[in-house]
Scaffold this active site. Structure first.
Site, short mmCIF file in Angstrom:
data_model
loop_
_atom_site.label_atom_id
_atom_site.label_comp_id
_atom_site.label_asym_id
_atom_site.label_seq_id
_atom_site.Cartn_x
_atom_site.Cartn_y
_atom_site.Cartn_z
N ARG A 35 -10.73 20.57 -6.12
CA ARG A 35 -11.90 20.65 -5.23
C ARG A 35 -13.12 21.19 -5.95
O ARG A 35 -14.24 20.74 -5.70
CB ARG A 35 -11.58 21.52 -4.02
CG ARG A 35 -10.67 20.80 -3.05
CD ARG A 35 -10.38 21.66 -1.84
NE ARG A 35 -9.52 20.96 -0.91
CZ ARG A 35 -8.64 21.55 -0.13
NH1 ARG A 35 -8.50 22.86 -0.14
NH2 ARG A 35 -7.90 20.84 0.70
N LYS A 198 5.09 11.45 12.05
CA LYS A 198 5.09 11.19 13.49
C LYS A 198 4.05 10.18 13.95
O LYS A 198 2.92 10.20 13.47
CB LYS A 198 4.85 12.50 14.24
CG LYS A 198 6.01 13.46 14.11
CD LYS A 198 5.74 14.69 14.91
CE LYS A 198 6.96 15.57 14.99
NZ LYS A 198 6.66 16.85 15.63
N GLY A 354 -3.91 13.86 3.33
CA GLY A 354 -2.86 14.75 2.87
C GLY A 354 -1.77 14.22 1.96
O GLY A 354 -1.90 14.18 0.73
N GLY A 377 -7.65 16.44 7.07
CA GLY A 377 -7.96 16.33 8.50
C GLY A 377 -9.24 15.55 8.74
O GLY A 377 -9.33 14.77 9.70
P1 AMP Z 1 2.17 13.33 7.79
O1 AMP Z 1 1.71 14.72 7.53
O2 AMP Z 1 2.24 12.95 9.22
O3 AMP Z 1 1.44 12.30 6.95
O4 AMP Z 1 3.69 13.29 7.34
C1 AMP Z 1 4.11 13.55 6.04
C2 AMP Z 1 5.52 13.98 6.07
O5 AMP Z 1 6.31 12.96 6.65
C3 AMP Z 1 6.12 14.24 4.72
O6 AMP Z 1 6.36 15.60 4.60
C4 AMP Z 1 7.40 13.44 4.72
O7 AMP Z 1 8.50 14.16 4.23
C5 AMP Z 1 7.61 13.14 6.19
N1 AMP Z 1 8.42 11.93 6.38
C6 AMP Z 1 8.22 10.74 5.83
N2 AMP Z 1 9.20 9.88 6.17
C7 AMP Z 1 10.06 10.56 6.97
C8 AMP Z 1 11.27 10.22 7.63
N3 AMP Z 1 11.79 8.99 7.54
N4 AMP Z 1 11.88 11.17 8.38
C9 AMP Z 1 11.34 12.41 8.46
N5 AMP Z 1 10.21 12.79 7.86
C10 AMP Z 1 9.55 11.88 7.11
#
Ligand code: AMP
Length: 396
Positions: A35, A198, A354, A377
């Site tokens: 950064r 999610k 992220g 974010g």
């Molecule tokens: P996000 O912050 O929503 O972009 O999610 C990132 C996180 O999603 C990472 O820490 C991954 O480990 C998790 N992730 C990716 N694929 C899966 C999966 N199939 N089941 C559970 N967690 C996951």
């Protein structure tokens, strides 16, 4: 609107909101200066023009109280090394020390103000506090994309005091231009890849992108919700049962808009959420009881890769699997490589938000991506189609 390149800072004091919120070790030593490096071009331009730069930033979450462990002093010292020039430091961002040091600043000099968030007024967007900050400089530059989604004093409210002297720094401009290339009038076909844990955190991103892309790839944990929504067996995979209807709605909307939707057809499965679990592969819609899908399988990799390679514009947000654990990183590596390969062939690629940024850095592919965003974010909200207050404050 004025820009960095059309402005001369000669004889001016530029008050620059930057993002110096860098990771540090227990002794305050900067452990990742990405950064800080990102703001160097803006600061160098100001001083090369014969102006001086007053840098303001937050660091950590001091919650409106002075906390010496979150002082920007060690970061200012580190920045001095990056700039190859001395950097002065004010022990507060407003008040007598900041005023005196800003007033005495000579052309070519750089001053860093102490952590803005030592004052609760910063996050509250307090007008009087914004005014006090504004009095330190003649022109306001916002180069902190990472906080552009917050209507804080230094990111948004302060711009009111510079109606004719406010502009984006180089970093912020690059972020805005990159999103523009993807969501504005992209070269087609345009493919969006959305992954991560999610659906709930990406609903608005999906809804916004579906009106803009030609192909939409869904991977990561969120893909399980889509698989189950389409009638598949997802075993013990991460699924948001309350969003099955939402997922079906997104599938229908894609159909209606002629967007080619890619959902994994196979998966790498494990009998526990662990690096040492037993693993296997199966069809994405036939995950046995007690097993969970933690990465996309080889067939999905092939079809996702083909979609990426036929694209002229690619947006990627979120990993394809649990890439932090070795047995489940092949999907994310393969997609990162496909994005890099498509970019080598002339596509424009933006990796934003992220964990996909962490992934391209971890796999050493960042240099082969057209633009890797610095804002987590902020990028997510931008991709949702929201107006970011920090951007609106400069444009308005
Ligand atoms: P996000 O912050 O929503 O972009 O999610 C990132 C996180 O999603 C990472 O820490 C991954 O480990 C998790 N992730 C990716 N694929 C899966 C999966 N199939 N089941 C559970 N967690 C996951």
């Amino acid at each position: 609107m004025i820009t960095m390149d059309t402005s001369s800072f000669s004889g001016k004091k530029a008050l620059v909101r930057v993002d110096l919120n860098v990771p540090q070790d227990a002794h305050g030593k900067v452990t990742d200066d990405t950064r800080a490096r990102a703001i160097v071009p803006t600061v160098k331009k100001i001083i090369a023009d014969g102006g001086s730069a007053i840098l303001m930033s937050h660091l950590g979450r001091p919650k409106g109280k002075v906390n010496p462990a979150m002082s920007l002093k060690p970061v200012a010292d580190h920045l001095s090394g990056l700039l190859g020039a001395p950097v002065l430091f004010a022990t507060d961002c407003i008040g007598p020390d900041a005023k005196a040091k800003a007033a005495a600043l000579k052309p070519g000099e750089v001053l860093v103000l102490e952590n803005l968030r030592f004052h609760p007024e910063e996050e509250a967007g307090d007008e009087a506090f914004s005014k006090s900050l504004s009095e330190l400089g003649d022109v306001y530059v916002n180069d902190a994309f990472g906080t552009a989604h917050r209507a804080h004093a230094s990111t948004t409210i302060i711009a009111r005091f510079f109606p004719d002297a406010k502009l984006f720094g180089y970093l912020m401009q690059a972020e805005i231009d990159s999103v523009g290339k993807v969501l504005g009038n992209p070269q087609r076909p345009m493919t969006a890849i959305v992954g991560g844990s999610k659906v709930s955190s990406k609903i608005e991103v999906l809804q916004n992108l579906i009106g803009k892309c030609d192909e939409l790839i869904i991977g990561g944990g969120m893909a399980n919700t889509f698989v189950k929504a389409m009638g598949g067996q997802t075993g013990a995979s991460l699924v948001e049962d309350d969003l099955l209807e939402t997922a079906r709605g997104i599938v229908k909307e894609a159909e209606a808009k002629g967007v080619k939707l890619h959902i994994p057809t196979d998966a790498v499965i494990a009998d526990a959420f662990s690096e040492t679990a037993n693993t296997d592969q199966c069809a994405a819609d036939a995950v046995p009881d007690g097993w969970m899908a933690l990465d996309i399988g080889p067939q999905s990799i092939e079809s996702f890769r083909a979609a990426v390679l036929r694209s002229k514009t690619i947006l990627w947000n979120g990993p394809m699997g649990v890439f932090e654990m070795k047995p489940y990183q092949q999907g994310t590596i393969a997609i990162a490589e496909a994005v890099a390969e498509a970019t080598d062939k002339g596509a424009f690629s933006l990796v934003g938000g992220g964990d996909s940024v962490a992934a391209v850095n971890q796999f050493g592919l960042a240099a082969r991506i057209s633009y890797v965003s610095t804002g987590g974010g902020a990028m997510l909200e931008y991709l949702e189609g929201k107006v970011l207050p920090g951007i609106a404050a400069i444009k308005g």
